[in-house]
Write a protein that holds these residues in place. Structure first.
Motif, PDB file in Angstrom:
ATOM      1  N   GLU A   1       6.861  15.379 -11.758  1.00 28.25           N
ATOM      2  CA  GLU A   1       6.115  16.129 -12.772  1.00 28.25           C
ATOM      3  C   GLU A   1       6.249  17.631 -12.557  1.00 28.25           C
ATOM      4  O   GLU A   1       6.180  18.413 -13.502  1.00 28.25           O
ATOM      5  N   LYS A   2       6.448  18.037 -11.328  1.00 30.14           N
ATOM      6  CA  LYS A   2       6.554  19.464 -11.004  1.00 30.14           C
ATOM      7  C   LYS A   2       7.958  20.017 -11.272  1.00 30.14           C
ATOM      8  O   LYS A   2       8.152  21.222 -11.346  1.00 30.14           O
ATOM      9  N   LEU A   3       8.929  19.117 -11.388  1.00 32.52           N
ATOM     10  CA  LEU A   3      10.306  19.549 -11.625  1.00 32.52           C
ATOM     11  C   LEU A   3      10.485  20.006 -13.079  1.00 32.52           C
ATOM     12  O   LEU A   3       9.802  19.503 -13.975  1.00 32.52           O
ATOM     13  N   PRO A   4      11.422  20.899 -13.305  1.00 38.23           N
ATOM     14  CA  PRO A   4      11.747  21.260 -14.690  1.00 38.23           C
ATOM     15  C   PRO A   4      12.229  20.016 -15.441  1.00 38.23           C
ATOM     16  O   PRO A   4      12.787  19.077 -14.851  1.00 38.23           O
TER      17      PRO A   4
ATOM     18  N   ILE B   1       0.836  -1.203   0.000  1.00 37.77           N
ATOM     19  CA  ILE B   1       0.000   0.000   0.000  1.00 37.77           C
ATOM     20  C   ILE B   1       0.868   1.249   0.000  1.00 37.77           C
ATOM     21  O   ILE B   1       0.678   2.156  -0.805  1.00 37.77           O
ATOM     22  N   PHE B   2       1.839   1.269   0.890  1.00 36.33           N
ATOM     23  CA  PHE B   2       2.643   2.485   1.004  1.00 36.33           C
ATOM     24  C   PHE B   2       3.670   2.614  -0.121  1.00 36.33           C
ATOM     25  O   PHE B   2       4.023   3.715  -0.500  1.00 36.33           O
ATOM     26  N   SER B   3       4.147   1.503  -0.683  1.00 35.52           N
ATOM     27  CA  SER B   3       5.084   1.613  -1.800  1.00 35.52           C
ATOM     28  C   SER B   3       4.366   2.222  -2.999  1.00 35.52           C
ATOM     29  O   SER B   3       4.937   3.035  -3.723  1.00 35.52           O
ATOM     30  N   LYS B   4       3.121   1.873  -3.197  1.00 32.17           N
ATOM     31  CA  LYS B   4       2.339   2.441  -4.302  1.00 32.17           C
ATOM     32  C   LYS B   4       2.105   3.929  -4.048  1.00 32.17           C
ATOM     33  O   LYS B   4       2.277   4.757  -4.942  1.00 32.17           O
TER      34      LYS B   4
ATOM     35  N   GLU C   1       3.522   7.087  -6.227  1.00 30.24           N
ATOM     36  CA  GLU C   1       2.643   8.132  -6.770  1.00 30.24           C
ATOM     37  C   GLU C   1       3.107   9.513  -6.323  1.00 30.24           C
ATOM     38  O   GLU C   1       3.083  10.475  -7.101  1.00 30.24           O
ATOM     39  N   LEU C   2       3.543   9.629  -5.077  1.00 30.35           N
ATOM     40  CA  LEU C   2       4.048  10.901  -4.558  1.00 30.35           C
ATOM     41  C   LEU C   2       5.329  11.322  -5.284  1.00 30.35           C
ATOM     42  O   LEU C   2       5.485  12.485  -5.673  1.00 30.35           O
ATOM     43  N   ILE C   3       6.217  10.365  -5.527  1.00 33.28           N
ATOM     44  CA  ILE C   3       7.462  10.650  -6.263  1.00 33.28           C
ATOM     45  C   ILE C   3       7.133  11.108  -7.685  1.00 33.28           C
ATOM     46  O   ILE C   3       7.679  12.108  -8.170  1.00 33.28           O
TER      47      ILE C   3
END
Length: 140
Positions: free
Chosen positions: A125-128, A111-114, A118-120
């Motif tokens: 996606e927000k990084l240049p 559960i937490f690896s998924k 997703e958080l990573i």
């Protein structure tokens, strides 16, 4: 028959059969208080309806029939309540078993690896574009 004779006959009937009728009802109900209530109600019904009964009516048979029907209805009602209680208990057990199975199947690492992945991904996606490419290449 005058009302004085009615009362005397009723009292004699009551005195002779009250305890017998309670014993009869307790044999089926196993509850003396309920049995006493049913017998008292049956005598009351007899008293209230005595003028409307056919002359061939045997008072003690009439009263016993009322008691029998009250006991029968009470036992049937108890059986229905027991079936409902059993069904609710079975449903409750099923719900608990489902919770146990769900918890046993739960894998916190998965559960937490998924969620972590997703958080990573959302952060990447927000990084240049260039920074994201450098980060991705450093992880391979």
């Amino acid at each position: 028959m005058n009302s004085h004779e009615d009362i005397q006959n009723f009292n004699a009937l009551f005195n002779e059969y009250y305890k017998r009728f309670i014993h009869f009802a307790v044999g089926y109900l196993r509850d003396e208080q309920v049995a006493e209530d049913f017998v008292s109600e049956a005598f009351t019904i007899y008293w209230e309806n005595r003028a409307n009964l056919i002359p061939e009516t045997i008072p003690q048979a009439y009263i016993l029939a009322i008691i029998k029907n009250k006991c029968l209805n009470h036992i049937k009602h108890t059986l229905i309540k027991q079936k409902v209680t059993d069904e609710l208990r079975n449903h409750s057990e099923w719900k608990l078993q489902t919770k146990i199975s769900t918890l046993e199947a739960c894998d916190p690492d998965f559960i937490f690896s998924k969620e972590l992945q997703e958080l990573i991904n959302a952060t990447l996606e927000k990084l240049p574009a260039k920074t994201r490419q450098i980060f991705s290449l450093s992880r391979d």
